[in-house]
Scaffold this active site. Structure first.
Site, PDB file in Angstrom:
ATOM      1  CG  ASP A  89       6.082  -8.633  -0.224  1.00  0.00           C
ATOM      2  OD1 ASP A  89       5.943  -7.464   0.357  1.00  0.00           O
ATOM      3  OD2 ASP A  89       6.313  -9.169  -0.826  1.00  0.00           O
ATOM      4  CB  SER A  90       2.653  -9.604   2.568  1.00  0.00           C
ATOM      5  OG  SER A  90       2.156  -8.998   1.436  1.00  0.00           O
ATOM      6  CD  GLU A  97       2.422 -14.788  -2.534  1.00  0.00           C
ATOM      7  OE1 GLU A  97       1.948 -15.518  -1.210  1.00  0.00           O
ATOM      8  OE2 GLU A  97       2.793 -13.014  -2.368  1.00  0.00           O
ATOM      9  CB  CYS A 127       2.055  -4.424  -5.956  1.00  0.00           C
ATOM     10  SG  CYS A 127       1.770  -5.718  -5.043  1.00  0.00           S
ATOM     11  CG  HIS A 144       3.133  -9.783  -4.543  1.00  0.00           C
ATOM     12  ND1 HIS A 144       2.921  -9.587  -3.506  1.00  0.00           N
ATOM     13  CD2 HIS A 144       2.737 -11.397  -4.683  1.00  0.00           C
ATOM     14  CE1 HIS A 144       3.052 -10.215  -2.763  1.00  0.00           C
ATOM     15  NE2 HIS A 144       3.212 -11.816  -3.528  1.00  0.00           N
TER      16      HIS A 144
HETATM   17  N1  DGL Z   1       3.912  -7.060  -2.295  1.00  0.00           N
HETATM   18  C1  DGL Z   1       2.686  -6.720  -1.266  1.00  0.00           C
HETATM   19  C2  DGL Z   1       2.919  -4.812  -1.656  1.00  0.00           C
HETATM   20  O1  DGL Z   1       4.371  -4.569  -2.524  1.00  0.00           O
HETATM   21  C3  DGL Z   1       1.687  -7.267  -1.138  1.00  0.00           C
HETATM   22  C4  DGL Z   1       1.119  -7.137  -1.226  1.00  0.00           C
HETATM   23  C5  DGL Z   1      -0.732  -7.582  -0.253  1.00  0.00           C
HETATM   24  O2  DGL Z   1       0.110  -8.410   0.167  1.00  0.00           O
HETATM   25  O3  DGL Z   1      -1.421  -7.073  -0.556  1.00  0.00           O
HETATM   26  O4  DGL Z   1       2.237  -4.128  -1.766  1.00  0.00           O
END
Ligand code: DGL
Length: 269
Positions: A10-11, A152, A186, A188
């Site tokens: 993930d990011s 976050e 998402c 998150h």
């Molecule tokens: N968890 C990522 C997603 O599902 C985070 C989003 C991001 O990095 O902007 O989109």
């Protein structure tokens, strides 16, 4: 049977909501997790940059001893072209198809809402996938660019007024469309599941990408005879691209349990 690890990325830390569910339903699997915490968020970046970052994430995981790649990120899932994801040389899963399938199965009146990052909404990947499964449903999307930052930064308590007001603002146009199902598009967002539920007055079916994606991964590994043969609990290795201090505390919120397993700071090339 295949004892290699499942590679998940993930990011940032949102993908840990997928790892949490994998721990529950595939406890004997080893997992290698990569969170690009040095560059989160991806969702406000251009398509080209997201693809470049995603390829670096995937190449990092491919150097590990893994049997499958899971894009536990709505932004990457909706942006990475099929020609790439279908030719990685390993089974690949993302969060879009599992969430779309679940929403199509559970919608009561065919009015599905989707919330996600700006990049995810721009791609319309959820809408396209949903309509491929069921042509008779209506899909309503709204981008929620502030939510990843709030999550976050740990503003995830159900009574947190800043996060509540922000979610309310983003849900308003979807509630006006009388959605009956909402995809948390998402990874998150499951961590603020209760806030979504309260604001929607428990009247809308919430689709948690962590749960659907973990079930989908299990299905793929089972169908391909690739489940681990291990009888003891698997180990999870965590890799992040920013400093490791503070990781345990935030990560345990996402995982719903204390972090156990090795933790490394890594560089992506
Ligand atoms: N968890 C990522 C997603 O599902 C985070 C989003 C991001 O990095 O902007 O989109």
């Amino acid at each position: 049977m295949d004892n290699r690890a499942i590679g998940v990325f993930d990011s940032g830390l949102g993908g840990l909501t997928v790892v949490k569910e994998l721990h529950k339903i595939l406890p004997n699997e080893n997992i290698v997790y990569l969170g690009d915490t040095g560059r989160v968020p991806y969702g406000s970046r251009s398509r080209e940059t997201i693809i470049k970052y995603a390829m670096q994430d995937i190449n990092f995981l491919k150097k590990k001893d893994i049997k499958m790649i899971v894009a536990a990120c709505g932004t990457v899932s909706s942006t990475l072209p099929r020609e790439i994801s279908e030719n990685l040389g390993l089974p690949y899963a993302d969060v879009i198809l599992p969430s779309a399938q679940e929403a199509c199965a559970l919608t009561a009146h065919g009015r599905i809402g989707v919330v996600g990052t700006s990049a995810s909404m721009r791609s319309n990947a959820y809408g396209k996938t949903i309509r491929n499964i069921r042509g008779d449903v209506r899909v309503f999307g709204n981008a929620c660019p502030l939510l990843v930052h709030l999550v976050e930064n740990g503003l995830v308590q159900p009574d947190n007024q800043i996060t509540r007001l922000t979610v309310e603002m983003y849900l308003k146009p979807l509630m006006e469309e009388n959605i009956d199902t909402l995809i948390l598009g998402c990874t998150h967002y499951p961590i603020i599941y209760d806030i979504f539920n309260q604001i929607l007055d428990y009247n809308v079916t919430l689709i948690d990408p962590g749960k659907c994606t973990a079930r989908y991964v299990k299905k793929i590994l089972t169908a391909n005879g690739m489940l681990a043969e291990r009888t003891k609990t698997g180990v999870t290795q965590y890799n992040v691209t920013d400093q490791v201090s503070g990781f345990d505390q935030t990560a345990s919120l996402f995982l719903g349990e204390p972090v156990s397993g090795s933790l490394n700071q890594v560089e992506l090339v």
